[in-house]
Write a protein that holds these residues in place. Structure first.
Motif, PDB file in Angstrom:
ATOM      1  N   LEU A  80       2.875   6.193  -7.575  1.00  0.00           N
ATOM      2  CA  LEU A  80       1.789   5.524  -8.262  1.00  0.00           C
ATOM      3  C   LEU A  80       2.343   4.346  -9.245  1.00  0.00           C
ATOM      4  O   LEU A  80       1.558   3.353  -9.324  1.00  0.00           O
ATOM      5  CB  LEU A  80       0.730   6.420  -8.806  1.00  0.00           C
ATOM      6  N   VAL A 104      -6.455   8.411  -9.372  1.00  0.00           N
ATOM      7  CA  VAL A 104      -5.615   7.283  -8.967  1.00  0.00           C
ATOM      8  C   VAL A 104      -6.300   6.036  -9.431  1.00  0.00           C
ATOM      9  O   VAL A 104      -5.638   5.184 -10.009  1.00  0.00           O
ATOM     10  CB  VAL A 104      -5.657   7.015  -7.270  1.00  0.00           C
ATOM     11  N   ALA A 127      -4.259   1.763  -2.981  1.00  0.00           N
ATOM     12  CA  ALA A 127      -3.849   3.139  -2.884  1.00  0.00           C
ATOM     13  C   ALA A 127      -4.972   3.634  -1.711  1.00  0.00           C
ATOM     14  O   ALA A 127      -6.114   3.615  -1.749  1.00  0.00           O
ATOM     15  CB  ALA A 127      -4.268   3.575  -4.101  1.00  0.00           C
ATOM     16  N   LEU A 185       3.358   1.369  -7.466  1.00  0.00           N
ATOM     17  CA  LEU A 185       2.255   0.519  -7.140  1.00  0.00           C
ATOM     18  C   LEU A 185       1.799  -0.414  -8.485  1.00  0.00           C
ATOM     19  O   LEU A 185       1.700  -1.619  -8.141  1.00  0.00           O
ATOM     20  CB  LEU A 185       0.879   1.161  -6.630  1.00  0.00           C
ATOM     21  N   TYR A 215       0.903  -1.159   0.009  1.00  0.00           N
ATOM     22  CA  TYR A 215      -0.132  -0.041   0.046  1.00  0.00           C
ATOM     23  C   TYR A 215       0.843   1.404   0.051  1.00  0.00           C
ATOM     24  O   TYR A 215       1.863   1.301   0.462  1.00  0.00           O
ATOM     25  CB  TYR A 215      -1.004  -0.007   1.072  1.00  0.00           C
ATOM     26  N   CYS A 216       0.331   2.294  -0.408  1.00  0.00           N
ATOM     27  CA  CYS A 216       0.753   3.475  -0.495  1.00  0.00           C
ATOM     28  C   CYS A 216      -0.361   4.789  -0.029  1.00  0.00           C
ATOM     29  O   CYS A 216      -1.650   4.495  -0.767  1.00  0.00           O
ATOM     30  CB  CYS A 216       1.549   4.069  -1.890  1.00  0.00           C
TER      31      CYS A 216
END
Length: 451
Positions: free
Chosen positions: A80, A133, A95, A83, A62-63
């Motif tokens: 991004l 996103v 996200a 990921l 996760y971020c």
């Protein structure tokens, strides 16, 4: 979410993240090896154990992205895309939008305290960022691998006493004060650090513990300024969930001269087309310095490292202009804005280069008007002479110089060289006139009363 047998913990509505198909690699992890080759790893917790962890089965990474505006900017593109790299290696990614943490703002390495925004504003930004996103991670077609969550879903159910008793007790104020990001603010008596910002690290740490318990998330990634928050989350998750989890940070992106990357004289380069037009976005990457472009290709491009090395080798032996900038600009513009907007950006660029604007659409002129070239608005009832317009737009310093430029053939109107002063200027798409002095100095005139 487990803390201890006597705790009353908030419910988390979303279903646990499901794993996708995954083919383990050998003793070393191929993805981490590639990330190192790209220069994308600044720090990581227990690199050997992390590699083994990623090899064993598909993991959840996760971020977090706090909503501080209604759009992300190009600085967010690296995490991004990180990921996305994990997703394409077979892992699942989360996200996390900070509907709760965005109400406070991360103080990490900020010179002053952020302004606090109203809940309705933050919630609106969360919705905007979820769409943005989701598009960049192709969430709709990868529902098993891409998950968009909001930490307000669990933070809003957590009462103060439970948080202080069951979360706060695991944090040493001594250790928190010793963090570089905190020490820098405490060393500024003119700014200091509010308790609100001081507590931010606890909230981000709690996110990691919740995602680990409810979604089997075991890896957090973020910018290198997040290292202190990430390690706090690793420690809290170990204490609460009895789980080993990992952290990995990306380097701060700077230009070769050491200056900050991502801003221009006109401001931040946003991912939202309403804030930065696709044309301006494309031009930003097209103007990347030769000393930076191959490093930025490693950071931002999904091309293989071997392919990027081949591009660099070909450019070094090329007598003409390098192609790396165009490849970088094309790939990122298409990824962020889509194929149609890339083609529009290329048409606008070609029109400015060759001076033929006849094929530009109204929407393409709107991009030039937004942030493509300098703009002056002219009321419809006005019919100024060309020489006066050259002075008003800054293309000439005086009427005398303007007339000399016209007489010497240094001025073009809509791409056509003009040799006499006149007030009759043909308009493109009914409203626009493009002035050019020499080869590179452009100015857009828009006639009419509408904005």
């Amino acid at each position: 979410m487990f803390i201890n047998e006597e705790s009353t913990m908030p419910e988390v509505d979303p279903q646990p993240v499901k794993h996708s198909n995954f083919t383990p690699s050998c003793s070393t992890n191929d993805l981490l090896h590639e990330l190192n080759q790209r220069g994308l790893i600044a720090q990581q917790s227990d690199a050997v154990a992390l590699g083994e962890h990623l090899n064993q089965e598909p993991r959840v990474i996760y971020c977090g992205f706090d909503p501080t505006a209604g759009s992300l900017h190009i600085g967010h593109l690296v995490p991004l895309l990180m990921l996305r790299r994990f997703k394409e290696a077979g892992h699942s990614v989360v996200a996390l939008l900070g509907g709760a943490t965005g109400m406070i703002g991360d103080p990490s390495f900020k010179a002053s305290e952020r302004s606090l925004n109203e809940a309705a504003t933050v919630n609106g930004w969360v919705s905007d960022l979820q769409r943005q996103v989701g598009n960049l991670l192709d969430a709709k077609s990868n529902r098993q691998q891409v998950h968009l969550l909001n930490n307000a879903d669990w933070m809003s159910k957590l009462d103060l006493f439970t948080f202080l008793r069951d979360i706060g007790k695991h944090f040493s104020v001594n250790a928190m004060i010793a963090k570089d990001s905190v020490k820098q603010r405490l060393a500024r008596p003119d700014q200091g650090l509010s308790f609100t910002e001081f507590a931010y690290s606890l909230l981000q740490s709690y996110d990691f513990a919740v995602l680990n318990k409810e979604h089997a998330c075991t890896v957090q990634i973020g910018g290198n300024d997040q290292w202190g928050n990430i390690t706090s989350g690793i420690d809290l998750t170990r204490r609460l969930n009895r789980q080993q989890v990992f952290g990995l940070t990306l380097p701060l992106i700077t230009k070769a001269d050491g200056t900050k990357f991502g801003k221009t004289e006109t401001g931040t380069i946003w991912l939202d087309a309403a804030k930065t037009s696709p044309y301006a976005f494309y031009q930003f990457w097209l103007n990347t310095a030769d000393t930076d472009v191959y490093r930025f290709l490693r950071y931002y491009s999904l091309r293989s490292v071997a392919e990027i090395e081949d591009i660099e080798h070909q450019d070094s032996n090329r007598a003409a202009k390098p192609i790396a900038q165009r490849l970088l600009a094309s790939e990122l513009t298409e990824r962020v804005h889509g194929k149609a907007e890339l083609m529009a950006a290329e048409r606008i660029s070609q029109a400015l280069f060759c001076g033929d604007f006849s094929q530009l659409s109204l929407s393409e002129f709107a991009q030039l008007e937004q942030d493509g070239i300098p703009l002056t608005r002219i009321q419809d009832f006005e019919s100024p002479m060309l020489s006066r317009l050259l002075v008003e737009t800054g293309l000439a310093s005086s009427l005398r110089q303007a007339r000399e430029l016209i007489a010497n053939g240094a001025i073009a109107v809509n791409g056509a060289q003009i040799s006499s002063d006149t007030h009759e200027l043909p308009r493109l798409q009914q409203h626009y006139v493009i002035l050019r002095r020499g080869k590179k100095h452009f100015h857009l005139l828009k006639f009419g009363n509408q904005r």
